[in-house]
Design a protein around this motif. Structure first.
Motif, PDB file in Angstrom:
ATOM      1  N   VAL A  73      58.851  64.412  48.653  1.00  0.00           N
ATOM      2  CA  VAL A  73      57.808  65.348  48.245  1.00  0.00           C
ATOM      3  C   VAL A  73      57.004  65.332  47.235  1.00  0.00           C
ATOM      4  O   VAL A  73      57.200  65.136  45.901  1.00  0.00           O
ATOM      5  CB  VAL A  73      58.846  66.487  47.886  1.00  0.00           C
ATOM      6  CG1 VAL A  73      57.821  67.976  47.451  1.00  0.00           C
ATOM      7  CG2 VAL A  73      59.786  66.861  49.001  1.00  0.00           C
ATOM      8  N   ARG A  74      55.620  65.802  47.757  1.00  0.00           N
ATOM      9  CA  ARG A  74      54.746  65.205  46.032  1.00  0.00           C
ATOM     10  C   ARG A  74      54.930  66.376  44.976  1.00  0.00           C
ATOM     11  O   ARG A  74      55.093  67.781  45.293  1.00  0.00           O
ATOM     12  CB  ARG A  74      53.191  65.787  46.454  1.00  0.00           C
ATOM     13  CG  ARG A  74      52.385  64.905  47.716  1.00  0.00           C
ATOM     14  CD  ARG A  74      52.452  63.512  46.756  1.00  0.00           C
ATOM     15  NE  ARG A  74      52.036  62.413  48.261  1.00  0.00           N
ATOM     16  CZ  ARG A  74      51.757  61.548  48.114  1.00  0.00           C
ATOM     17  NH1 ARG A  74      52.263  60.495  46.670  1.00  0.00           N
ATOM     18  NH2 ARG A  74      51.222  60.222  49.012  1.00  0.00           N
ATOM     19  N   PRO A  75      55.248  66.420  43.965  1.00  0.00           N
ATOM     20  CA  PRO A  75      55.562  67.010  42.783  1.00  0.00           C
ATOM     21  C   PRO A  75      54.509  68.407  42.295  1.00  0.00           C
ATOM     22  O   PRO A  75      55.127  69.182  41.980  1.00  0.00           O
ATOM     23  CB  PRO A  75      54.918  66.134  41.314  1.00  0.00           C
ATOM     24  CG  PRO A  75      55.069  65.375  41.837  1.00  0.00           C
ATOM     25  CD  PRO A  75      54.693  64.766  43.509  1.00  0.00           C
TER      26      PRO A  75
ATOM     27  N   LEU B 137      58.952  75.911  40.673  1.00  0.00           N
ATOM     28  CA  LEU B 137      60.291  75.492  40.044  1.00  0.00           C
ATOM     29  C   LEU B 137      60.855  77.321  40.937  1.00  0.00           C
ATOM     30  O   LEU B 137      59.044  78.590  40.450  1.00  0.00           O
ATOM     31  CB  LEU B 137      59.808  75.818  38.872  1.00  0.00           C
ATOM     32  CG  LEU B 137      60.011  74.180  38.286  1.00  0.00           C
ATOM     33  CD1 LEU B 137      59.580  74.171  36.752  1.00  0.00           C
ATOM     34  CD2 LEU B 137      61.056  73.618  38.261  1.00  0.00           C
ATOM     35  N   ALA B 138      61.997  77.528  41.366  1.00  0.00           N
ATOM     36  CA  ALA B 138      62.106  78.942  41.618  1.00  0.00           C
ATOM     37  C   ALA B 138      62.749  79.365  41.171  1.00  0.00           C
ATOM     38  O   ALA B 138      63.635  78.250  39.907  1.00  0.00           O
ATOM     39  CB  ALA B 138      62.541  79.020  43.171  1.00  0.00           C
TER      40      ALA B 138
ATOM     41  N   THR C 105      45.457  70.170  32.397  1.00  0.00           N
ATOM     42  CA  THR C 105      45.164  70.586  33.325  1.00  0.00           C
ATOM     43  C   THR C 105      46.039  70.585  34.285  1.00  0.00           C
ATOM     44  O   THR C 105      46.493  72.303  34.840  1.00  0.00           O
ATOM     45  CB  THR C 105      44.233  69.515  34.503  1.00  0.00           C
ATOM     46  OG1 THR C 105      44.865  68.650  35.105  1.00  0.00           O
ATOM     47  CG2 THR C 105      42.977  69.258  33.948  1.00  0.00           C
ATOM     48  N   ASP C 106      47.095  69.929  34.440  1.00  0.00           N
ATOM     49  CA  ASP C 106      48.105  70.297  34.938  1.00  0.00           C
ATOM     50  C   ASP C 106      49.862  69.883  33.386  1.00  0.00           C
ATOM     51  O   ASP C 106      49.965  69.210  32.728  1.00  0.00           O
ATOM     52  CB  ASP C 106      49.427  69.976  35.742  1.00  0.00           C
ATOM     53  CG  ASP C 106      48.717  68.237  35.903  1.00  0.00           C
ATOM     54  OD1 ASP C 106      48.623  67.927  35.314  1.00  0.00           O
ATOM     55  OD2 ASP C 106      47.717  68.249  36.801  1.00  0.00           O
ATOM     56  N   THR C 107      50.896  70.473  34.204  1.00  0.00           N
ATOM     57  CA  THR C 107      52.284  70.068  33.379  1.00  0.00           C
ATOM     58  C   THR C 107      53.578  69.461  34.204  1.00  0.00           C
ATOM     59  O   THR C 107      53.496  70.142  35.119  1.00  0.00           O
ATOM     60  CB  THR C 107      52.879  71.360  31.995  1.00  0.00           C
ATOM     61  OG1 THR C 107      52.018  71.874  31.768  1.00  0.00           O
ATOM     62  CG2 THR C 107      53.930  71.085  31.590  1.00  0.00           C
ATOM     63  N   HIS C 108      54.267  68.877  33.585  1.00  0.00           N
ATOM     64  CA  HIS C 108      55.004  67.856  34.522  1.00  0.00           C
ATOM     65  C   HIS C 108      56.504  68.024  34.280  1.00  0.00           C
ATOM     66  O   HIS C 108      56.205  67.693  32.698  1.00  0.00           O
ATOM     67  CB  HIS C 108      54.718  66.054  34.574  1.00  0.00           C
ATOM     68  CG  HIS C 108      53.647  66.352  35.005  1.00  0.00           C
ATOM     69  ND1 HIS C 108      53.210  64.255  35.268  1.00  0.00           N
ATOM     70  CD2 HIS C 108      52.190  66.644  35.854  1.00  0.00           C
ATOM     71  CE1 HIS C 108      51.791  64.640  35.951  1.00  0.00           C
ATOM     72  NE2 HIS C 108      51.275  65.828  35.701  1.00  0.00           N
ATOM     73  N   VAL C 109      57.258  68.803  34.922  1.00  0.00           N
ATOM     74  CA  VAL C 109      58.691  69.024  34.053  1.00  0.00           C
ATOM     75  C   VAL C 109      59.169  68.129  35.060  1.00  0.00           C
ATOM     76  O   VAL C 109      59.542  67.723  36.235  1.00  0.00           O
ATOM     77  CB  VAL C 109      59.013  70.333  34.785  1.00  0.00           C
ATOM     78  CG1 VAL C 109      60.162  71.357  34.391  1.00  0.00           C
ATOM     79  CG2 VAL C 109      58.336  71.070  34.149  1.00  0.00           C
TER      80      VAL C 109
ATOM     81  N   ARG D  59      54.818  69.206  39.332  1.00  0.00           N
ATOM     82  CA  ARG D  59      54.009  69.680  38.701  1.00  0.00           C
ATOM     83  C   ARG D  59      52.992  71.032  38.514  1.00  0.00           C
ATOM     84  O   ARG D  59      53.620  71.696  39.654  1.00  0.00           O
ATOM     85  CB  ARG D  59      53.044  68.959  38.669  1.00  0.00           C
ATOM     86  CG  ARG D  59      51.820  68.718  38.696  1.00  0.00           C
ATOM     87  CD  ARG D  59      50.444  68.017  39.089  1.00  0.00           C
ATOM     88  NE  ARG D  59      51.134  66.173  38.898  1.00  0.00           N
ATOM     89  CZ  ARG D  59      50.071  65.363  39.569  1.00  0.00           C
ATOM     90  NH1 ARG D  59      48.981  65.594  40.606  1.00  0.00           N
ATOM     91  NH2 ARG D  59      50.096  64.213  39.374  1.00  0.00           N
ATOM     92  N   ARG D  60      52.594  71.153  37.824  1.00  0.00           N
ATOM     93  CA  ARG D  60      51.719  72.859  37.868  1.00  0.00           C
ATOM     94  C   ARG D  60      51.146  72.686  37.455  1.00  0.00           C
ATOM     95  O   ARG D  60      50.749  72.633  35.971  1.00  0.00           O
ATOM     96  CB  ARG D  60      53.166  73.965  36.980  1.00  0.00           C
ATOM     97  CG  ARG D  60      54.686  73.872  37.598  1.00  0.00           C
ATOM     98  CD  ARG D  60      55.474  75.002  36.837  1.00  0.00           C
ATOM     99  NE  ARG D  60      55.257  76.217  36.446  1.00  0.00           N
ATOM    100  CZ  ARG D  60      55.446  77.194  35.761  1.00  0.00           C
ATOM    101  NH1 ARG D  60      56.999  76.810  35.648  1.00  0.00           N
ATOM    102  NH2 ARG D  60      54.916  78.300  35.569  1.00  0.00           N
ATOM    103  N   GLN D  61      50.441  73.814  37.684  1.00  0.00           N
ATOM    104  CA  GLN D  61      48.809  74.374  37.412  1.00  0.00           C
ATOM    105  C   GLN D  61      48.674  74.712  36.037  1.00  0.00           C
ATOM    106  O   GLN D  61      49.546  75.542  36.133  1.00  0.00           O
ATOM    107  CB  GLN D  61      47.651  75.011  38.590  1.00  0.00           C
ATOM    108  CG  GLN D  61      46.359  74.351  37.999  1.00  0.00           C
ATOM    109  CD  GLN D  61      45.681  73.349  38.463  1.00  0.00           C
ATOM    110  OE1 GLN D  61      46.352  72.576  39.090  1.00  0.00           O
ATOM    111  NE2 GLN D  61      44.475  73.189  37.703  1.00  0.00           N
TER     112      GLN D  61
END
Ligand SMILES: Nc1ncnc2c1ncn2[C@@H]1O[C@H](COP(=O)(O)OP(=O)(O)OP(=O)(O)O)[C@@H](O)[C@H]1O
Ligand SMILES: [Mg+2]
Lengths: 365, 265
Positions: A290-292, A297-298, A317-321, A334-336
């Motif tokens: 699964v690509r990040p 996140l749910a 540009t994005d944040t890695h959790v 990864r969240r934009q």
């Protein structure tokens, strides 16, 4: 045009290349087969030493296959010398002739083809215009910059109007900004000339942005051929998934198979829908990728995975959790980033991870 | 070459260097100075004069021997350079194979075999041919000079070929040039400085040769060096100094000329 297959320009049929003899034999290529279409921007992508240059040299005629055939529009060219093949090369170090001017370099191929003077002159000035080098036609090649040398090398290889243009990491000697410029330039040239480009790189980003199709190579074999989107979204093997972009690997088992879709049960117990590669044969265990940026996140139930946030890395540009899953595995989401976007969880917070139906891909191995 | 570390800081360096240079250049300076001596001695200074240069210029034997030297050296240097170029191509533009190192040694043999041995061998060999054919011209000297000049021409040419970017030749082949046209349009133009260096070196080596020439020449085939040797056995006048001085200037001229030609890329 990637989606409407044209006729085949170069057909590589089970080509092997073995260097050396006896104990120190190296199989640089191992029964490689690939059909490269006319008018296509085709990229050979792979790590150092996987055989990219070797394959290109075989197509150019600088070396000959140990086994297999190389066809150009159906005719076997595998044994012809390089000067008898309508194929030109842009060399990594450019290999411009230092004792000739820019214009003489560009005209060299046509001259060797015994074209009339007038035609050579006309074609050279057309080429100079194409690569925007008119002003420097009379310069020695030692008196121009790296980016300009790159353009001359391109013009020189394009001038005889080859059926296929081979480019061996042509941008690797340029700095970042110039490389970006030349990437666009290359795409433009390919569009304008309509010549088949076979492009070698070990830069996955370059491959994804420029190619119509990509062949991912490893250790002398082609692992997967497909459009950038195909390769990125549907990697068929662990190596491909790992080499291109970042990815999460999950262990699971295939429960049922229906054509190109499967139901897989993850180790965490969650069941989800995933795409399977061509020729996939289930044998119990399976790896799911699964690509990040495809995972979310749910909150609460219905999520496939649960865990604790370990670290949060901000990229502009994005944040890695980075999440530590309850079963011990690691997972990155990864969240934009957006102005006033949703809150990012705090480090140490409990989170659930949702995997949408189209995001999961089962690997072949 | 000695620039990689600084030997100038070693004790005694200056003294040793001074002695070496003195040993090298003092005799040559003395020779040049006495070429302008007004007297007939090569050891007692009697004032400045150009008489010995005049004498040499008017000496038919000197002019003849010089002319012969130049002719032999020119032909031998050209032949040796052609052979050396072909040998260098054959030994660098090929996949390495067993016995290649042996071939290098074989080509460079004249550098290793004592000159006197070659001289005697040629004397015997050529005398048989002379008897068999009756030919007594300059051909023998030219052949001998060509042979011993080949390694001197070979070394700079091979060095140049080895340092040349071989992808240029690959690129030419890729652009539809066959072997011959690749050589004519790419290899040869880029090789010129090496070929010129080889040619000059061969020319100077041939011009300078005494031992082999002395053994191989027939009567009346003196080159300048063998003529001078003959003269020195008899009476020594500053004429020898004058001839040597001209010879020296000529050599310096050739080397300088080459230096500037090879620097112009
Ligand atoms: N002439 C040769 N002789 C022996 N082995 C060779 C030769 N050329 C290539 N190889 C070997 O074949 C393999 C593939 O080499 P190749 O140059 O095709 O790699 P590549 O994919 O182009 O790598 P890179 O990204 O570093 O350029 C390597 O293991 C290499 O060592
Ligand atoms: Mg390579």
């Amino acid at each position: 045009m990637p989606d409407q297959p044209g006729s085949t320009a170069i057909d590589i049929v089970r080509v092997s290349k073995v260097f050396g003899a006896g104990a120190d034999q190296v199989a640089a290529l191992d029964a490689v087969s690939v059909a490269i279409r006319e008018n296509e921007f085709f990229t050979l992508l792979g790590p150092s030493g996987c055989g990219k240059t070797t394959l290109l040299r075989l197509i150019a005629g600088f070396d000959f296959p140990t086994e297999g055939h190389i066809l150009l529009h159906g005719a076997d060219i595998g044994t012809l010398p390089p000067n008898k093949r309508p194929v030109n090369t842009v060399f990594q170090n450019y290999a411009l002739f230092p004792h000739m001017t820019v214009a003489e370099n560009i005209g060299f191929g046509l001259e060797m083809l015994n074209k009339p003077k007038a035609e050579i002159t006309a074609r050279v000035s057309q080429m100079l215009k194409l690569v925007r080098m008119e002003a420097l036609a009379g310069r020695r090649t030692s008196q121009i910059s790296g980016g300009q040398q790159q353009r001359v090398a391109l013009a020189r290889a394009l001038a005889p109007q080859p059926k296929v243009l081979l480019l061996d990491e042509p941008l690797s000697a340029l700095d970042y900004k110039l490389r970006k410029e030349m990437q666009i330039e290359l795409k433009r040239l390919q569009n304008e000339t309509g010549i088949t480009f076979i492009f070698v790189t070990h830069d996955q980003e370059e491959a994804l942005t420029m190619s119509d199709r990509i062949a991912v190579m490893s250790a002398g074999r082609i692992l997967q051929i497909g459009s950038p989107r195909d390769i990125y979204d549907h990697p068929a093997e662990r190596f491909v998934a790992d080499f291109i972009g970042e990815t999460n690997f999950l262990a699971g088992a295939v429960e049922s198979l229906d054509g190109s879709r499967a139901r897989v049960r993850l180790k965490s117990g969650a069941v989800l829908e995933a795409a399977v590669p061509e020729g996939f044969a289930p044998n119990g265990e399976a790896t799911i990728v699964v690509r990040p940026e495809h995972a979310r996140l749910a909150e609460g139930e219905g999520a496939a995975l649960a865990g604790t946030v370990e670290t949060i890395v901000y990229f502009g540009t994005d944040t890695h959790v980075h999440v530590r899953l309850d079963d011990g595995g690691a997972f990155t989401v990864r969240r934009q980033n957006s102005r006033g976007g949703e809150d990012v969880p705090a480090e140490g917070a409990r989170v659930a991870i949702a995997i949408p139906g189209a995001a999961a891909q089962v690997l072949r191995d | 070459m000695a620039r990689t570390f600084d030997v100038r800081r070693q004790t005694g360096f200056t003294t040793i260097a001074a002695i070496c240079f003195a040993l090298l250049y003092l005799p040559i300076m003395t020779l040049v100075v006495y070429a302008f001596n007004a007297g007939t001695s090569i050891a007692i200074w009697e004032g400045f004069s150009l008489r010995w240069f005049e004498a040499a210029w008017n000496n038919n034997q000197v002019i003849e021997a010089s002319w012969r030297s130049v002719r032999i050296a020119s032909v031998a240097a050209v032949l040796a350079t052609i052979a050396a170029t072909m040998a260098a191509l054959a030994t660098t533009r090929t996949k390495p194979y067993r016995g290649l190192a042996g071939k290098y040694a074989f080509i460079n043999m004249p550098l290793m075999v004592p000159e006197i041995v070659v001289a005697v061998a040629l004397l015997i060999f050529f005398s048989r041919i002379k008897i068999a054919t009756g030919y007594t011209g300059l051909g023998y000297l030219i052949a001998a000079h060509t042979a011993f000049c080949i390694p001197f021409a070979y070394l700079p040419i091979r060095a140049r070929l080895e340092s040349m970017d071989q992808s240029l030749e690959t690129a030419a082949a890729d652009l539809y040039a066959n072997g011959w046209r690749t050589f004519r349009r790419i290899t040869l133009p880029l090789l010129w400085p090496g070929i010129l260096a080889g040619l000059m070196l061969a020319f100077v080596i041939s011009l300078d040769d005494v031992v082999i020439t002395e053994f191989v020449k027939s009567g009346g085939q003196d080159t300048l060096p063998t003529y001078m040797l003959g003269q020195l056995r008899r009476v020594v006048t500053p004429e020898m100094n004058a001839i040597s001085t001209v010879f020296l200037l000529l050599s310096i001229g050739i080397v300088t000329l080459f230096f500037f030609m090879s620097r112009r890329k």
